[in-house]
Design an enzyme around this catalytic site. Structure first.
Site, PDB file in Angstrom:
ATOM      1  N   ILE A 155       0.835  -1.210   0.000  1.00 46.34           N
ATOM      2  CA  ILE A 155       0.000   0.000   0.000  1.00 46.34           C
ATOM      3  C   ILE A 155       0.868   1.258   0.000  1.00 46.34           C
ATOM      4  CG2 ILE A 155      -1.952  -1.185   1.074  1.00 46.34           C
ATOM      5  CD1 ILE A 155      -1.174   0.030   3.753  1.00 46.34           C
ATOM      6  N   ASP A 156       2.202   1.071  -0.072  1.00 47.53           N
ATOM      7  CA  ASP A 156       3.091   2.244  -0.171  1.00 47.53           C
ATOM      8  C   ASP A 156       3.145   2.737  -1.621  1.00 47.53           C
ATOM      9  OD1 ASP A 156       5.728  -0.145   0.015  1.00 47.53           O
ATOM     10  OD2 ASP A 156       5.273   1.049  -1.764  1.00 47.53           O
ATOM     11  N   HIS A 164      -4.318  -4.274  -3.030  1.00 41.55           N
ATOM     12  CA  HIS A 164      -4.740  -4.163  -1.632  1.00 41.55           C
ATOM     13  C   HIS A 164      -4.912  -2.707  -1.191  1.00 41.55           C
ATOM     14  CE1 HIS A 164      -3.065  -8.447  -0.746  1.00 41.55           C
ATOM     15  NE2 HIS A 164      -4.210  -8.475  -1.370  1.00 41.55           N
ATOM     16  N   THR A 193       7.616 -11.607  -1.653  1.00 35.98           N
ATOM     17  CA  THR A 193       6.359 -11.970  -1.003  1.00 35.98           C
ATOM     18  C   THR A 193       6.426 -13.391  -0.439  1.00 35.98           C
ATOM     19  OG1 THR A 193       3.950 -12.105  -1.234  1.00 35.98           O
ATOM     20  CG2 THR A 193       5.269 -12.723  -3.174  1.00 35.98           C
ATOM     21  N   CYS A 238     -15.260  14.068   4.720  1.00 34.76           N
ATOM     22  CA  CYS A 238     -14.977  13.613   3.345  1.00 34.76           C
ATOM     23  C   CYS A 238     -14.963  14.836   2.428  1.00 34.76           C
ATOM     24  CB  CYS A 238     -16.065  12.650   2.880  1.00 34.76           C
ATOM     25  SG  CYS A 238     -16.021  12.323   1.107  1.00 34.76           S
TER      26      CYS A 238
HETATM   27  C1  LIG Z   1      -3.784 -15.134   6.069  1.00 28.41           C
HETATM   28  C2  LIG Z   1      -4.376 -15.797   4.848  1.00 28.41           C
HETATM   29  C3  LIG Z   1      -4.439 -17.279   4.937  1.00 28.41           C
HETATM   30  N1  LIG Z   1      -5.722 -15.227   4.624  1.00 28.41           N
HETATM   31  C4  LIG Z   1      -6.085 -14.922   3.375  1.00 28.41           C
HETATM   32  O1  LIG Z   1      -5.395 -15.118   2.399  1.00 28.41           O
HETATM   33  C5  LIG Z   1      -7.434 -14.253   3.283  1.00 28.41           C
HETATM   34  C6  LIG Z   1      -8.540 -15.304   3.326  1.00 28.41           C
HETATM   35  C7  LIG Z   1      -8.492 -16.244   2.203  1.00 28.41           C
HETATM   36  C8  LIG Z   1      -8.982 -16.002   0.982  1.00 28.41           C
HETATM   37  N2  LIG Z   1      -8.766 -17.100   0.182  1.00 28.41           N
HETATM   38  C9  LIG Z   1      -8.122 -18.041   0.898  1.00 28.41           C
HETATM   39  C10 LIG Z   1      -7.658 -19.313   0.525  1.00 28.41           C
HETATM   40  C11 LIG Z   1      -7.016 -20.048   1.471  1.00 28.41           C
HETATM   41  C12 LIG Z   1      -6.859 -19.525   2.775  1.00 28.41           C
HETATM   42  C13 LIG Z   1      -7.308 -18.246   3.118  1.00 28.41           C
HETATM   43  C14 LIG Z   1      -7.931 -17.517   2.185  1.00 28.41           C
HETATM   44  N3  LIG Z   1      -7.493 -13.414   2.083  1.00 28.41           N
HETATM   45  C15 LIG Z   1      -8.372 -12.374   2.078  1.00 28.41           C
HETATM   46  O2  LIG Z   1      -9.121 -12.089   2.982  1.00 28.41           O
HETATM   47  C16 LIG Z   1      -8.354 -11.511   0.821  1.00 28.41           C
HETATM   48  C17 LIG Z   1      -7.836 -10.081   1.128  1.00 28.41           C
HETATM   49  C18 LIG Z   1      -6.449 -10.125   1.610  1.00 28.41           C
HETATM   50  C19 LIG Z   1      -5.867  -8.690   1.670  1.00 28.41           C
HETATM   51  C20 LIG Z   1      -5.595  -8.258   3.093  1.00 28.41           C
HETATM   52  N4  LIG Z   1      -4.849  -6.994   3.122  1.00 28.41           N
HETATM   53  C21 LIG Z   1      -3.531  -6.908   3.093  1.00 28.41           C
HETATM   54  N5  LIG Z   1      -2.879  -5.705   3.067  1.00 28.41           N
HETATM   55  C22 LIG Z   1      -3.640  -4.453   3.066  1.00 28.41           C
HETATM   56  C23 LIG Z   1      -3.746  -3.906   4.438  1.00 28.41           C
HETATM   57  C24 LIG Z   1      -2.409  -3.481   5.001  1.00 28.41           C
HETATM   58  O3  LIG Z   1      -1.405  -3.571   4.310  1.00 28.41           O
HETATM   59  O4  LIG Z   1      -2.428  -3.051   6.135  1.00 28.41           O
HETATM   60  S1  LIG Z   1      -2.609  -8.379   3.066  1.00 28.41           S
HETATM   61  C25 LIG Z   1      -0.972  -7.918   3.467  1.00 28.41           C
HETATM   62  O5  LIG Z   1      -0.392  -9.090   3.974  1.00 28.41           O
HETATM   63  C26 LIG Z   1       0.362  -9.713   2.957  1.00 28.41           C
HETATM   64  C27 LIG Z   1       1.762  -9.770   3.473  1.00 28.41           C
HETATM   65  O6  LIG Z   1       2.441 -10.587   2.662  1.00 28.41           O
HETATM   66  P1  LIG Z   1       3.850 -10.134   1.979  1.00 28.41           P
HETATM   67  O7  LIG Z   1       3.685  -8.833   1.261  1.00 28.41           O
HETATM   68  O8  LIG Z   1       4.304 -11.312   1.256  1.00 28.41           O
HETATM   69  O9  LIG Z   1       4.782  -9.811   3.259  1.00 28.41           O
HETATM   70  P2  LIG Z   1       5.424 -10.858   4.297  1.00 28.41           P
HETATM   71  O10 LIG Z   1       5.978 -10.023   5.385  1.00 28.41           O
HETATM   72  O11 LIG Z   1       4.472 -11.948   4.604  1.00 28.41           O
HETATM   73  O12 LIG Z   1       6.644 -11.527   3.464  1.00 28.41           O
HETATM   74  C28 LIG Z   1       7.698 -10.733   3.013  1.00 28.41           C
HETATM   75  C29 LIG Z   1       8.568 -11.650   2.155  1.00 28.41           C
HETATM   76  O13 LIG Z   1       9.643 -10.850   1.640  1.00 28.41           O
HETATM   77  C30 LIG Z   1      10.863 -11.510   1.868  1.00 28.41           C
HETATM   78  N6  LIG Z   1      11.884 -10.466   2.051  1.00 28.41           N
HETATM   79  C31 LIG Z   1      12.152  -9.745   3.174  1.00 28.41           C
HETATM   80  N7  LIG Z   1      13.152  -8.848   2.916  1.00 28.41           N
HETATM   81  C32 LIG Z   1      13.487  -9.010   1.586  1.00 28.41           C
HETATM   82  C33 LIG Z   1      14.441  -8.390   0.706  1.00 28.41           C
HETATM   83  N8  LIG Z   1      15.259  -7.420   1.138  1.00 28.41           N
HETATM   84  N9  LIG Z   1      14.497  -8.810  -0.565  1.00 28.41           N
HETATM   85  C34 LIG Z   1      13.681  -9.806  -1.029  1.00 28.41           C
HETATM   86  N10 LIG Z   1      12.738 -10.440  -0.243  1.00 28.41           N
HETATM   87  C35 LIG Z   1      12.649 -10.033   1.027  1.00 28.41           C
HETATM   88  C36 LIG Z   1      10.660 -12.383   3.112  1.00 28.41           C
HETATM   89  O14 LIG Z   1      11.526 -13.474   3.026  1.00 28.41           O
HETATM   90  C37 LIG Z   1       9.188 -12.803   2.955  1.00 28.41           C
HETATM   91  O15 LIG Z   1       9.076 -13.996   2.190  1.00 28.41           O
HETATM   92  C38 LIG Z   1       0.301  -8.838   1.729  1.00 28.41           C
HETATM   93  O16 LIG Z   1      -0.692  -9.312   0.860  1.00 28.41           O
HETATM   94  C39 LIG Z   1      -0.111  -7.493   2.311  1.00 28.41           C
HETATM   95  O17 LIG Z   1      -0.786  -6.679   1.391  1.00 28.41           O
HETATM   96  N11 LIG Z   1      -9.688 -11.313   0.321  1.00 28.41           N
HETATM   97  C40 LIG Z   1     -10.341 -12.338  -0.285  1.00 28.41           C
HETATM   98  O18 LIG Z   1      -9.854 -13.439  -0.413  1.00 28.41           O
HETATM   99  O19 LIG Z   1     -11.587 -11.980  -0.773  1.00 28.41           O
HETATM  100  C41 LIG Z   1     -12.320 -13.040  -1.441  1.00 28.41           C
HETATM  101  C42 LIG Z   1     -11.995 -12.977  -2.920  1.00 28.41           C
HETATM  102  C43 LIG Z   1     -10.861 -13.596  -3.434  1.00 28.41           C
HETATM  103  C44 LIG Z   1     -10.620 -13.561  -4.818  1.00 28.41           C
HETATM  104  C45 LIG Z   1     -11.436 -12.877  -5.674  1.00 28.41           C
HETATM  105  C46 LIG Z   1     -12.567 -12.253  -5.112  1.00 28.41           C
HETATM  106  C47 LIG Z   1     -12.827 -12.313  -3.722  1.00 28.41           C
END
Ligand SMILES: CC(C)NC(=O)[C@H](Cc1c[nH]c2ccccc12)NC(=O)[C@H](CCCC/N=C(/NCCC(=O)O)S[C@H]1O[C@H](COP(=O)(O)OP(=O)(O)OC[C@H]2O[C@@H](n3cnc4c(N)ncnc43)[C@H](O)[C@@H]2O)[C@@H](O)[C@H]1O)NC(=O)OCc1ccccc1
Length: 225
Positions: free
Chosen positions: A90-91, A106, A173, A133
């Protein structure tokens, strides 16, 4: 003409000083995800959620894009509309680096969404003080971000791009959140070559043809060159 879709996550902004998501104890900057990133959490404790995003919005003004963001912006200059960046972030660091073809699936920290008239307005200030708003004057603004349980933005455009992609690259990711975590399978099913660039193997690393592990600031310029 190759069609490249690049998916980015918090890892691409880590080297800019933007915290990634899962602290060691699974907290989001000290908060339980369900408390700050769900509609229910907002109903339950609006002030905590507004403060959480106000702090991230203020912190965003103190960071700059890094070499990985810049490499993707330069790649867009050569590839034009054959390249699409789909970000979970979201940045605004992709745009500040010069990328114009960016889909924020997102949402965006620098926008406020009115729950009364539905208009999303550019927002750099705070929401904790419940401002009006700019469109309808009602005091019912929320961060314009997609919370858990809410439908991500521009899913049709994203799905079409994944279907036409000849190359799918996932950068920084963990592959823990859907539907983004399922994009590699969709792209591969439609014939795309798939590449993971991440610090460590993601939860979906086995779905990719190839994975390169390291820092995005090194891997992305090397790949994009
Ligand atoms: C926890 C999870 C299991 N839950 C979900 O997925 C849920 C539920 C779900 C839906 N379908 C499923 C199926 C199975 C199980 C669960 C679900 N999903 C939802 O609710 C989604 C909505 C999800 C969105 C939530 N909002 C975010 N963000 C905004 C807010 C905010 O930011 O505050 S999610 C938020 O978390 C996620 C974080 O993940 P990453 O970005 O990957 O970050 P993370 O820290 O985890 O990992 C960082 C990676 O970088 C690496 N790294 C670190 N440093 C470096 C570096 N220097 N260089 C390279 N790599 C690096 C690390 O090793 C690591 O691997 C991102 O998506 C981020 O946006 N909505 C939805 O499904 O609606 C229906 C639908 C679906 C399809 C079509 C129509 C309707």
């Amino acid at each position: 003409m190759p069609q490249i879709v690049v998916l980015t996550g918090a890892g691409i902004s880590a080297e800019s000083g933007v915290p990634t998501f899962r602290d060691a104890d699974g907290l989001w900057e000290g908060h339980h995800v369900e408390d700050v990133a769900t509609p229910e959490g907002f109903e339950r404790d609006r002030a905590t959620v507004q403060r959480f995003y106000d702090e991230r919005r203020a912190a965003l003004a103190t960071v700059e894009p890094n070499a990985a963001h810049r490499a993707l912006a330069e790649l867009e200059e050569t590839m034009g509309d054959a390249l699409l960046v789909v970000t979970q972030n979201i940045d605004d660091l992709h745009e500040r680096a010069g990328s114009t073809r960016v889909v924020h699936m997102h949402g965006e920290l620098l926008k406020a969404l009115c729950r009364s008239c539905g208009v999303a307005s550019p927002w750099t200030g705070t929401l904790l003080d419940e401002p009006a708003c700019p469109g309808c004057g009602v005091h019912d603004l929320r961060p314009d971000v997609v919370w858990f349980g809410e439908v991500p933005y521009e899913m049709d455009r994203i799905t079409d791009a994944l279907t036409d992609a000849t190359m799918f690259v996932s950068i920084g990711t963990s592959g823990a959140v859907y539907p983004a975590a399922g994009f590699v399978q969709h792209a591969r099913r439609h014939g795309a070559r798939t590449l993971e660039l991440n610090l460590e193997p993601s939860e979906g690393t086995h779905f990719f043809h190839e994975a390169r592990h390291g820092r995005a600031g090194d891997l992305v310029p090397a790949w994009a060159r």
